[in-house]
Scaffold this motif. Structure first.
Motif, PDB file in Angstrom:
ATOM      1  N   ALA A 141      65.044  31.609 132.958  1.00 29.38           N
ATOM      2  CA  ALA A 141      64.335  32.588 132.130  1.00 29.38           C
ATOM      3  C   ALA A 141      63.915  31.980 130.792  1.00 29.38           C
ATOM      4  O   ALA A 141      62.800  32.224 130.316  1.00 29.38           O
ATOM      5  CB  ALA A 141      65.217  33.808 131.901  1.00 29.38           C
ATOM      6  N   LEU A 142      64.781  31.166 130.180  1.00 25.92           N
ATOM      7  CA  LEU A 142      64.431  30.544 128.907  1.00 25.92           C
ATOM      8  C   LEU A 142      63.279  29.558 129.054  1.00 25.92           C
ATOM      9  O   LEU A 142      62.388  29.493 128.198  1.00 25.92           O
ATOM     10  CB  LEU A 142      65.655  29.838 128.328  1.00 25.92           C
ATOM     11  CG  LEU A 142      66.768  30.731 127.783  1.00 25.92           C
ATOM     12  CD1 LEU A 142      67.972  29.882 127.363  1.00 25.92           C
ATOM     13  CD2 LEU A 142      66.270  31.531 126.586  1.00 25.92           C
ATOM     14  N   LEU A 143      63.280  28.785 130.147  1.00 30.03           N
ATOM     15  CA  LEU A 143      62.212  27.820 130.357  1.00 30.03           C
ATOM     16  C   LEU A 143      60.872  28.514 130.557  1.00 30.03           C
ATOM     17  O   LEU A 143      59.852  28.104 129.979  1.00 30.03           O
ATOM     18  CB  LEU A 143      62.541  26.935 131.567  1.00 30.03           C
ATOM     19  CG  LEU A 143      63.708  25.949 131.387  1.00 30.03           C
ATOM     20  CD1 LEU A 143      64.026  25.264 132.700  1.00 30.03           C
ATOM     21  CD2 LEU A 143      63.388  24.919 130.303  1.00 30.03           C
ATOM     22  N   LEU A 144      60.876  29.550 131.376  1.00 32.73           N
ATOM     23  CA  LEU A 144      59.625  30.270 131.616  1.00 32.73           C
ATOM     24  C   LEU A 144      59.156  31.017 130.370  1.00 32.73           C
ATOM     25  O   LEU A 144      57.953  31.144 130.120  1.00 32.73           O
ATOM     26  CB  LEU A 144      59.784  31.228 132.791  1.00 32.73           C
ATOM     27  CG  LEU A 144      59.856  30.567 134.172  1.00 32.73           C
ATOM     28  CD1 LEU A 144      60.178  31.599 135.246  1.00 32.73           C
ATOM     29  CD2 LEU A 144      58.530  29.863 134.501  1.00 32.73           C
ATOM     30  N   ALA A 145      60.104  31.504 129.584  1.00 30.55           N
ATOM     31  CA  ALA A 145      59.736  32.229 128.360  1.00 30.55           C
ATOM     32  C   ALA A 145      59.028  31.328 127.358  1.00 30.55           C
ATOM     33  O   ALA A 145      58.263  31.819 126.524  1.00 30.55           O
ATOM     34  CB  ALA A 145      60.977  32.843 127.729  1.00 30.55           C
ATOM     35  N   ARG A 146      59.248  30.014 127.440  1.00 28.52           N
ATOM     36  CA  ARG A 146      58.571  29.086 126.525  1.00 28.52           C
ATOM     37  C   ARG A 146      57.097  28.926 126.853  1.00 28.52           C
ATOM     38  O   ARG A 146      56.320  28.479 126.000  1.00 28.52           O
ATOM     39  CB  ARG A 146      59.239  27.708 126.580  1.00 28.52           C
ATOM     40  CG  ARG A 146      60.553  27.607 125.871  1.00 28.52           C
ATOM     41  CD  ARG A 146      60.427  27.790 124.384  1.00 28.52           C
ATOM     42  NE  ARG A 146      59.535  26.819 123.760  1.00 28.52           N
ATOM     43  CZ  ARG A 146      58.965  26.970 122.589  1.00 28.52           C
ATOM     44  NH1 ARG A 146      59.153  28.073 121.893  1.00 28.52           N
ATOM     45  NH2 ARG A 146      58.168  26.034 122.091  1.00 28.52           N
ATOM     46  N   ARG A 154      60.450  38.432 127.866  1.00 23.12           N
ATOM     47  CA  ARG A 154      61.515  39.427 127.684  1.00 23.12           C
ATOM     48  C   ARG A 154      61.872  40.098 129.002  1.00 23.12           C
ATOM     49  O   ARG A 154      63.045  40.362 129.271  1.00 23.12           O
ATOM     50  CB  ARG A 154      61.078  40.469 126.654  1.00 23.12           C
ATOM     51  CG  ARG A 154      61.105  39.958 125.217  1.00 23.12           C
ATOM     52  CD  ARG A 154      60.955  41.093 124.222  1.00 23.12           C
ATOM     53  NE  ARG A 154      59.638  41.689 124.297  1.00 23.12           N
ATOM     54  CZ  ARG A 154      58.593  41.283 123.568  1.00 23.12           C
ATOM     55  NH1 ARG A 154      58.723  40.269 122.736  1.00 23.12           N
ATOM     56  NH2 ARG A 154      57.421  41.894 123.657  1.00 23.12           N
ATOM     57  N   ARG A 155      60.859  40.362 129.816  1.00 22.76           N
ATOM     58  CA  ARG A 155      61.139  40.978 131.130  1.00 22.76           C
ATOM     59  C   ARG A 155      61.931  40.025 132.018  1.00 22.76           C
ATOM     60  O   ARG A 155      62.858  40.450 132.725  1.00 22.76           O
ATOM     61  CB  ARG A 155      59.832  41.371 131.807  1.00 22.76           C
ATOM     62  CG  ARG A 155      59.077  42.490 131.104  1.00 22.76           C
ATOM     63  CD  ARG A 155      57.927  42.998 131.951  1.00 22.76           C
ATOM     64  NE  ARG A 155      57.113  43.968 131.226  1.00 22.76           N
ATOM     65  CZ  ARG A 155      55.982  43.682 130.596  1.00 22.76           C
ATOM     66  NH1 ARG A 155      55.518  42.430 130.614  1.00 22.76           N
ATOM     67  NH2 ARG A 155      55.303  44.606 129.961  1.00 22.76           N
ATOM     68  N   LEU A 156      61.583  38.766 131.988  1.00 22.45           N
ATOM     69  CA  LEU A 156      62.333  37.778 132.780  1.00 22.45           C
ATOM     70  C   LEU A 156      63.776  37.686 132.299  1.00 22.45           C
ATOM     71  O   LEU A 156      64.702  37.555 133.109  1.00 22.45           O
ATOM     72  CB  LEU A 156      61.658  36.410 132.687  1.00 22.45           C
ATOM     73  CG  LEU A 156      60.347  36.247 133.443  1.00 22.45           C
ATOM     74  CD1 LEU A 156      59.729  34.895 133.131  1.00 22.45           C
ATOM     75  CD2 LEU A 156      60.565  36.396 134.942  1.00 22.45           C
ATOM     76  N   GLY A 157      63.963  37.757 130.981  1.00 21.01           N
ATOM     77  CA  GLY A 157      65.322  37.754 130.443  1.00 21.01           C
ATOM     78  C   GLY A 157      66.122  38.951 130.917  1.00 21.01           C
ATOM     79  O   GLY A 157      67.298  38.821 131.272  1.00 21.01           O
ATOM     80  N   ALA A 158      65.476  40.122 130.955  1.00 24.70           N
ATOM     81  CA  ALA A 158      66.169  41.327 131.430  1.00 24.70           C
ATOM     82  C   ALA A 158      66.532  41.200 132.904  1.00 24.70           C
ATOM     83  O   ALA A 158      67.625  41.598 133.324  1.00 24.70           O
ATOM     84  CB  ALA A 158      65.284  42.550 131.208  1.00 24.70           C
TER      85      ALA A 158
END
Length: 208
Positions: A141-146, A154-158
């Protein structure tokens, strides 16, 4: 600091067989009573399925796939060091057994069934499935959020948080782990992910 403190306290209590372990016993017994009262085979299968999401055969391919996607998106977006997500993902996958296996062997904690450890068993503390799922899905999730819009990140983190909670719930429901095994692994993974969150802007900077 909170994550580190909780991890230290729980590890100390497991090492000395302290009174905090009464929480584990109470939760285990309560879950067993609830499981018998409900008597749902479907719910029991769901618990096992959720637990399986924490296995390396599921979590690591998801991590590597998301890292590959993040690298592709970073390259397409003209990011410097676009290839960084792949080695980061590999390092995260390798780090889990390097941290968890020695801890399991050192603490040598029996599982919720109360059966003594066999000579070839590592022990139950901390939970490997919990650590694997939290680090793998959290890193993904952190990699994709970058490389994706902030709202999508934020949705991926959730989604990652829900998946990790599901793994922990499945492990406790299925009597695969004590609750504190799961909590300790969440704390360990949280510390690692917080560090990665701070490093990623330097490892994978924005487009000039």
């Amino acid at each position: 600091m909170t994550l580190a403190l909780v991890l230290l306290v729980v590890s100390w209590q497991v090492a000395v067989d302290g009174p905090l372990l009464g929480v584990d016993t109470a939760v285990r017994d309560g879950v067993r009573r609830l499981r018998r009262a409900i008597g749902s085979t479907l719910l029991n299968h769901l618990g096992v399925a959720l637990s399986d999401l924490g296995g390396a055969l599921v979590a690591v391919p998801v991590l590597l796939g998301c890292a590959g996607l993040a690298a592709w998106l970073a390259r397409r977006g003209g990011r410097p060091r676009w290839w960084v997500p792949v080695p980061v993902a590999v390092a995260a996958a390798v780090l889990v057994p390097l941290l968890v296996v020695p801890a399991k062997s050192w603490f040598a904690r029996p599982g919720p069934y109360g059966v003594p450890l066999a000579a070839d068993q590592w022990g139950w503390y901390p939970s490997g499935h919990t650590a694997t799922s939290a680090i793998a899905y959290g890193t993904a999730a952190l990699l994709l959020a970058r490389v994706l819009p902030a709202a999508v990140g934020r949705r991926l983190g959730a989604v990652a948080v829900l998946a990790c909670l599901g793994v922990g719930a499945g492990l406790v429901w299925s009597d695969f782990h004590w609750l504190l095994d799961v909590v300790a692994s969440w704390c360990l993974a949280g510390l690692l992910l917080l560090g990665l969150h701070r490093l990623l802007p330097h490892l994978l900077p924005d487009r000039p």
